[in-house]
Design a protein around this motif. Structure first.
Motif, short mmCIF file in Angstrom:
data_model
loop_
_atom_site.label_atom_id
_atom_site.label_comp_id
_atom_site.label_asym_id
_atom_site.label_seq_id
_atom_site.Cartn_x
_atom_site.Cartn_y
_atom_site.Cartn_z
N GLY A 37 0.84 -1.21 0.00
CA GLY A 37 0.00 0.00 0.00
C GLY A 37 0.86 1.24 0.00
N PHE A 38 1.95 1.21 -0.75
CA PHE A 38 2.95 2.27 -0.64
C PHE A 38 3.44 2.66 -2.04
N ALA A 39 2.50 3.10 -2.86
CA ALA A 39 2.84 3.50 -4.23
C ALA A 39 3.74 4.75 -4.20
N ASN A 74 2.05 -6.92 6.89
CA ASN A 74 1.98 -5.64 7.61
C ASN A 74 3.37 -5.04 7.70
N PHE A 75 3.45 -3.73 7.48
CA PHE A 75 4.76 -3.08 7.45
C PHE A 75 5.57 -3.36 8.72
N ASP A 76 4.88 -3.36 9.86
CA ASP A 76 5.64 -3.43 11.12
C ASP A 76 6.22 -4.82 11.43
N ALA A 92 11.86 -5.23 1.05
CA ALA A 92 11.94 -4.14 0.07
C ALA A 92 10.62 -3.42 0.15
N ALA A 93 10.60 -2.29 0.84
CA ALA A 93 9.32 -1.68 1.20
C ALA A 93 9.45 -0.17 1.42
N GLY A 94 10.24 0.49 0.60
CA GLY A 94 10.45 1.92 0.85
C GLY A 94 10.95 2.12 2.27
N LEU A 95 11.79 1.19 2.69
CA LEU A 95 12.26 1.14 4.09
C LEU A 95 13.35 2.18 4.32
N SER A 96 13.14 3.02 5.30
CA SER A 96 14.16 4.03 5.61
C SER A 96 15.21 3.45 6.53
N ILE A 97 16.44 3.91 6.33
CA ILE A 97 17.53 3.49 7.22
C ILE A 97 17.36 4.20 8.55
N GLU A 100 18.07 2.10 14.82
CA GLU A 100 17.41 0.96 15.47
C GLU A 100 17.30 -0.24 14.53
N ARG A 101 16.91 0.03 13.30
CA ARG A 101 16.76 -1.06 12.32
C ARG A 101 18.12 -1.64 11.95
N ARG A 102 19.13 -0.78 11.92
CA ARG A 102 20.48 -1.23 11.58
C ARG A 102 21.01 -2.26 12.57
N VAL A 153 -0.82 7.48 11.50
CA VAL A 153 0.42 7.03 10.86
C VAL A 153 0.25 5.56 10.49
N GLN A 154 1.15 5.06 9.65
CA GLN A 154 1.19 3.62 9.44
C GLN A 154 2.10 3.05 10.53
N GLY A 155 1.60 2.03 11.24
CA GLY A 155 2.33 1.50 12.40
C GLY A 155 3.74 1.04 12.04
N GLY A 156 4.72 1.46 12.84
CA GLY A 156 6.09 1.00 12.67
C GLY A 156 6.90 1.79 11.67
N THR A 157 6.30 2.78 11.01
CA THR A 157 7.05 3.58 10.03
C THR A 157 7.86 4.66 10.75
N THR A 158 8.73 5.31 9.97
CA THR A 158 9.49 6.41 10.57
C THR A 158 8.55 7.53 11.00
N ALA A 159 7.44 7.73 10.30
CA ALA A 159 6.47 8.75 10.73
C ALA A 159 6.00 8.41 12.14
N ILE A 203 2.96 10.60 6.32
CA ILE A 203 3.60 9.48 5.59
C ILE A 203 4.57 10.08 4.57
N ASP A 204 5.40 9.23 3.98
CA ASP A 204 6.42 9.69 3.03
C ASP A 204 5.79 10.38 1.81
N GLU A 205 6.60 11.24 1.20
CA GLU A 205 6.11 12.14 0.14
C GLU A 205 5.35 11.45 -1.00
N GLU A 239 16.43 8.16 4.16
CA GLU A 239 16.87 7.47 2.94
C GLU A 239 16.39 6.03 2.91
N TYR A 240 15.94 5.60 1.73
CA TYR A 240 15.46 4.23 1.57
C TYR A 240 16.62 3.29 1.22
N ALA A 241 16.54 2.10 1.79
CA ALA A 241 17.48 1.04 1.43
C ALA A 241 16.74 -0.29 1.54
#
Ligand code: GLN
Length: 288
Positions: A37-39, A74-76, A92-97, A100-102, A153-159, A203-205, A239-241
């Motif tokens: 759900g992240f076009a 689910n994203f989270d 692969a989900a428009g995941l921002s660095i 914590e995730r690192r 927000v979408q749960g677990g996102t950087t937002a 949410i992201d741009e 930034e996405y990775a």
């Protein structure tokens, strides 16, 4: 076990599980976790998961001679599942660095710089005040304009993570203002609540712009941190990775090669391969 089987069946890897592979990603299939759900990065078109991240990972599959199967989850759950590496080795989900995730996953090289946007009702219903920033050279929404608001927000996102800090930390722009956060699993459900149960969604741009293009009555603007002066205002950027299970070095190297080739492939208009995929999928996802 039941959950494991369901996921394998959904992934279309029945044959692999019947042959007794110990994980869905066993054998030659590369299982990629995403949230569709992240076009334009991942979205559904005629029931199929498509998007920039899908194109990138399909190129990785070609390079490695492996079939690629995308799982819509689910994203989270993505980062933890990739970290564990049992059901999937790639997110692969428009995941921002983030730091914590690192700690849990390896990240590819960054392939896209994104900023956070605020979606609100164009007619002003429950909407925040709109600011002007010379840093953006136009209209923005400052964090402090969201004081006292109910924010989706979408749960677990950087937002979600940034908002949690702005509300919960004593330095936060929303601290002590009665602002509240509502996490949703689906962004489209979240935006349907704007003007009803929530004031705005962050949410992201590009997903924000796509949601606005597909929903009459909604607008979006960049989210800004207010600086000492307007020149010092700052956008909320990351930034996405692509996330990979630690230790999957061959896989990570192949992903980095594909990304490097796309980033280096700049055309006469100055757009690289990633930007061209973004434009192509923005058109498709916005119904153009
Ligand atoms: N870039 C954001 C994050 O990593 C949102 C990603 C998404 O919702 N798919 O948290």
């Amino acid at each position: 076990m039941k959950k494991f089987l369901t996921v394998c069946l959904a992934a279309g890897t029945l044959a692999a599980s019947a042959l007794g592979f110990s994980a869905c990603g066993g054998g030659n299939t590369l299982v990629v976790y995403t949230e569709a759900g992240f076009a334009p990065f991942e979205y559904l078109s005629d029931g199929q998961i498509v998007g920039v991240d899908v194109d990138i990972m399909n190129q990785v599959g070609e390079k490695l001679g492996r079939d690629v199967v995308f799982e819509n989850v689910n994203f989270d759950v993505i980062v933890d599942a990739v970290s564990e590496g049992r059901l999937t080795n790639v997110g692969a989900a428009g995941l921002s660095i983030t730091e914590e995730r690192r700690e849990k996953v390896d990240f590819s090289i960054p392939y896209y710089t994104a900023s956070l946007y605020v979606i609100y009702k164009t007619d002003g219903t429950m909407a925040p005040e709109i600011g002007e920033s010379t840093a953006e050279n136009g209209s923005v929404i400052y964090w402090d304009s969201l004081a006292g608001m109910s924010i989706g927000v979408q749960g677990g996102t950087t937002a979600d993570l940034f908002l949690t800090d702005e509300i919960g930390e004593d330095w936060g722009a929303l601290y002590g203002t009665n602002a509240s956060k509502t996490p949703y699993t689906s962004l489209s459900v979240a935006v349907n609540d704007i003007g009803l149960n929530t004031n705005v969604v962050i949410i992201d741009e590009l997903p924000a712009k796509t949601l606005v293009a597909n929903n009459d009555g909604l607008s979006c603007l960049p989210l800004y941190y207010r600086g000492e002066t307007a020149e010092e205002d700052e956008a909320a950027v990351d930034e996405y990775a692509i996330a990979v299970t630690p230790g999957q070095d061959e896989l990570l190297a192949a992903i980095n090669e594909v990304l490097r080739d796309l980033i280096d492939d700049v055309d006469e208009d100055g757009n690289n391969g990633i930007q061209r995929l973004v434009m192509q999928h923005l058109d498709l996802a916005s119904g153009n």
